[in-house]
Scaffold this active site. Structure first.
Site, PDB file in Angstrom:
ATOM      1  N   SER A 145       0.902  -1.136   0.057  1.00 34.96           N
ATOM      2  CA  SER A 145      -0.002  -0.089   0.063  1.00 34.96           C
ATOM      3  C   SER A 145       0.832   1.299   0.007  1.00 34.96           C
ATOM      4  O   SER A 145       1.955   1.500   0.662  1.00 34.96           O
ATOM      5  CB  SER A 145      -0.870  -0.012   1.121  1.00 34.96           C
ATOM      6  N   TYR A 158      -1.952   0.574  10.836  1.00 32.58           N
ATOM      7  CA  TYR A 158      -2.003   0.209   9.595  1.00 32.58           C
ATOM      8  C   TYR A 158      -0.804   0.607   8.626  1.00 32.58           C
ATOM      9  O   TYR A 158      -0.127  -0.074   8.157  1.00 32.58           O
ATOM     10  CB  TYR A 158      -3.427   0.786   8.519  1.00 32.58           C
TER      11      TYR A 158
END
Length: 264
Positions: A145, A158
């Site tokens: 990501s 995250y």
């Protein structure tokens, strides 16, 4: 059991979004697929969809399990070896998110994200790498990501997990490229997936806006291509990295983000 001559790809988080698109792309390219996801219903839907277009030379096996559970890694390895004889490609894609700044992140929230995204990736990689080393070949692609490349508000756990995946990829490349196993990392930005929709919905709720409003504002302000990406666009890069055309690529960190991180 499909023919042993067909390569086999293991994909985690295969029931939806990028994982689903990549599973279908691998099957279409002539690979066997072992699809792992905690979402059993999503895996069954994938299996039905694949059956309608899959040729008889390849096979699909599904495993409903949580990658944060150490047992899942061994089950994945055993299923791959029993059904297809080994593992050629691994796409570590499974992950979850928690939208909050650090002071709103309880220890259980932190552990849930790290145990899935980072430790789960470690566990699955270690089990699959064992078979790759026996064969003397393999390709590992990790999904980290854009959150692993840049700071993101409301994203402490995250982002940390995804930054860890980037460095895990580099370590894998340094340690195992010389043994025939290439490792690379993709960093998708805004891709139309369930995780992206949940993220924007939760951010929007904090701002009194809809998730779609938050997303479109972000796209217009930050993405040069001025659009959201598709899971299929990401899957195409994963397949390229697995192919002979990428034979001299290992340890690469590749944004797939419409130019989002180009101006960091």
């Amino acid at each position: 059991m499909a023919a042993a001559s067909e390569p086999t790809a293991v994909i985690t988080g295969a029931a939806s979004g990028i994982g689903r698109a990549t599973a279908l792309a691998y099957l279409a390219s002539g690979c066997n697929v072992v699809a792992v996801d905690i979402d059993e219903n999503g895996l069954k839907k994938l299996s039905k969809e694949a059956a309608a277009s899959m040729n008889s030379q390849v096979g699909l096996e599904i495993l409903a399990a949580d990658i944060a559970d150490p047992v899942t890694a061994r089950r994945t390895q055993a299923l791959s070896k029993r059904a297809f004889g080994g593992i050629d490609y691994l796409f570590n894609n499974a992950g979850n998110e928690f939208i909050a700044p650090l002071m709103e992140t309880e220890e259980a929230d932190w552990d849930r994200v790290i145990d899935t995204n980072l430790k789960g990736t470690y566990l699955i990689t270690r089990a699959c790498l064992e078979l790759m080393l026996e064969a003397g070949r393999g390709v590992i692609t990790n999904n980290a990501s854009d959150a692993g490349l840049r700071g993101i508000k409301l994203n402490a756990a995250y982002s940390t997990s995804k930054a860890g995946i980037i460095h895990l990829t580099r370590s894998l490349a340094l340690d195992y490229t010389g043994k025939g196993i290439r490792s690379n990392c993709i960093c998708p930005g805004c891709i139309r997936t369930p995780l992206c929709e949940r993220f924007n919905a939760e951010v929007g709720a904090r701002k009194g806006k809809s998730g779609e409003e938050v997303l479109q504002e972000f796209v217009q302000e930050n993405i040069p291509m001025a659009r959201v990406g598709t899971p299929e666009e990401v899957a195409a890069v994963v397949l390229f990295l697995s192919s002979p055309a990428a034979s001299y690529i290992s340890g690469a960190i590749i944004p797939i983000d419409g130019g989002l991180t180009a101006g960091m």
